[in-house]
Design a protein around this motif. Sequence first.
Motif, PDB file in Angstrom:
ATOM      1  N   TYR A  51      10.784 -36.975 -12.891  1.00 27.59           N
ATOM      2  CA  TYR A  51      11.038 -35.979 -13.569  1.00 27.59           C
ATOM      3  C   TYR A  51      11.076 -34.651 -12.697  1.00 27.59           C
ATOM      4  N   LEU A  52      10.583 -34.813 -11.443  1.00 19.17           N
ATOM      5  CA  LEU A  52      10.682 -33.480 -10.397  1.00 19.17           C
ATOM      6  C   LEU A  52      11.546 -33.399  -9.404  1.00 19.17           C
ATOM      7  N   VAL A  53      12.129 -34.567  -9.331  1.00 17.83           N
ATOM      8  CA  VAL A  53      13.371 -34.796  -8.155  1.00 17.83           C
ATOM      9  C   VAL A  53      14.436 -33.851  -8.796  1.00 17.83           C
ATOM     10  N   PRO A  54      14.945 -32.962  -7.958  1.00 18.32           N
ATOM     11  CA  PRO A  54      16.233 -32.013  -8.469  1.00 18.32           C
ATOM     12  C   PRO A  54      17.663 -32.643  -8.345  1.00 18.32           C
ATOM     13  N   ASN A  55      17.786 -33.567  -7.317  1.00 11.36           N
ATOM     14  CA  ASN A  55      18.790 -34.101  -6.861  1.00 11.36           C
ATOM     15  C   ASN A  55      18.647 -35.623  -6.837  1.00 11.36           C
ATOM     16  N   ASP A  56      19.848 -36.203  -6.841  1.00 13.55           N
ATOM     17  CA  ASP A  56      19.900 -37.593  -6.393  1.00 13.55           C
ATOM     18  C   ASP A  56      19.608 -37.769  -4.835  1.00 13.55           C
ATOM     19  N   PRO A  57      18.693 -38.461  -4.398  1.00  7.64           N
ATOM     20  CA  PRO A  57      18.150 -38.698  -3.167  1.00  7.64           C
ATOM     21  C   PRO A  57      19.307 -39.410  -2.173  1.00  7.64           C
ATOM     22  N   LEU A  58      20.121 -40.029  -2.828  1.00  7.93           N
ATOM     23  CA  LEU A  58      20.909 -40.984  -2.176  1.00  7.93           C
ATOM     24  C   LEU A  58      22.343 -40.307  -2.030  1.00  7.93           C
ATOM     25  N   LEU A  59      22.772 -39.129  -2.595  1.00 11.75           N
ATOM     26  CA  LEU A  59      24.293 -38.859  -3.037  1.00 11.75           C
ATOM     27  C   LEU A  59      24.330 -37.817  -1.955  1.00 11.75           C
ATOM     28  N   ARG A  82      22.374 -34.563   1.798  1.00 24.06           N
ATOM     29  CA  ARG A  82      21.403 -34.896   0.730  1.00 24.06           C
ATOM     30  C   ARG A  82      20.387 -34.115   0.512  1.00 24.06           C
ATOM     31  N   CYS A  83      19.840 -33.874  -0.423  1.00 22.87           N
ATOM     32  CA  CYS A  83      18.763 -33.111  -0.894  1.00 22.87           C
ATOM     33  C   CYS A  83      17.462 -33.472   0.011  1.00 22.87           C
ATOM     34  N   ILE A  84      16.890 -32.606   0.999  1.00 19.67           N
ATOM     35  CA  ILE A  84      15.762 -33.009   1.670  1.00 19.67           C
ATOM     36  C   ILE A  84      14.452 -33.218   0.710  1.00 19.67           C
ATOM     37  N   PHE A  85      14.322 -32.214   0.063  1.00 18.12           N
ATOM     38  CA  PHE A  85      13.060 -32.321  -1.067  1.00 18.12           C
ATOM     39  C   PHE A  85      13.109 -33.431  -1.795  1.00 18.12           C
ATOM     40  N   SER A  86      14.503 -34.186  -2.454  1.00 17.58           N
ATOM     41  CA  SER A  86      14.329 -35.136  -3.124  1.00 17.58           C
ATOM     42  C   SER A  86      14.185 -36.509  -2.398  1.00 17.58           C
ATOM     43  N   ARG A  87      14.634 -36.415  -1.311  1.00 16.97           N
ATOM     44  CA  ARG A  87      14.190 -37.403  -0.182  1.00 16.97           C
ATOM     45  C   ARG A  87      12.967 -37.579   0.050  1.00 16.97           C
TER      46      ARG A  87
END
Length: 293
Positions: A51-59, A82-87
């Motif tokens: 619910y907290l990850v803003p983006n797809d970490p694999l996109l 790729r979004c560093i925070f999401s990863r």
Amino acid sequence: MSSHYNTMSSAALTHQRSSTSFWKKLLRYPLMLVGSVIFFTLILFVIAGSYLVPNDPLLIQMSERLGPASWEYPLGTDHLGRCIFSRLASGAHMTLSLAGIVITATIFIGVPIGLLTGYVGGRLDSFIMRVVDGVGALPEIIVAIAVSGFLGPSITNLLIAIIAVKWIEYVRLVRSIILLEREKEYMEAARAAGFGTWHMIRRQLLPHIVSPVIVLASLDIGKIILIVSSLSYLGLGAQPPTPEWGAMLNDGRPYFQTMPQLMIYPGLCIMIVVMSCNLIGDGLRQLLDVRNK
């Protein structure tokens, strides 16, 4: 009726005093509380991660590669956009899950073997301890690299490699406790009463190893996270594009001079988690030490 009420009141009062005493002891170790808050905050973050990850970490978005921090990408983007925070958030779930699997497996392997060898002794003890001494003759990370390299790079082989080196610590710890306890008078009395081997192990010996195993496991979580990250950094663990902190360190290595945050962020995550585990382990070691009671 009055006697029964007094007994219940006395038991409740004793329980309340025991709980109060425990919390007073806990407050004597503020660093342990700090480590616990950090670690369990991370656990809650991992649980609520989807619910907290803003983006797809694999996109992959090459148009956004090596981008700065923004509202859409709180910590910026990596070399593939790729979004560093999401990863990092997904990597927390991966790293802690692997550490949990390893610590559970090593306890379920090492503790029974240690109980058996320590209590039975004889040729079985000699054989198992020769195996333990052989595996433990080299540093853990060297053996883990060798096993993982032989089996091939994958998460499954990573788990096998780490479990193969970590179980011996629990065998040694439990065996040493059993060897110390099995010759004491209460054990002689239990044998004289005709209790069987299973009863002796479960009721007489097992309670003595719970606290030391908990302390060792809490300290081991940090070590396991370091080994997991190290093997992934070397390319022997999680494979691209899987988000894992060690693999993220390796991905950011070519860009360290121009975009150092690609390595700093996962490095800080590893450092903070390992530090919190060590603080918890040190606090538990003092809290559960009978000499401090």
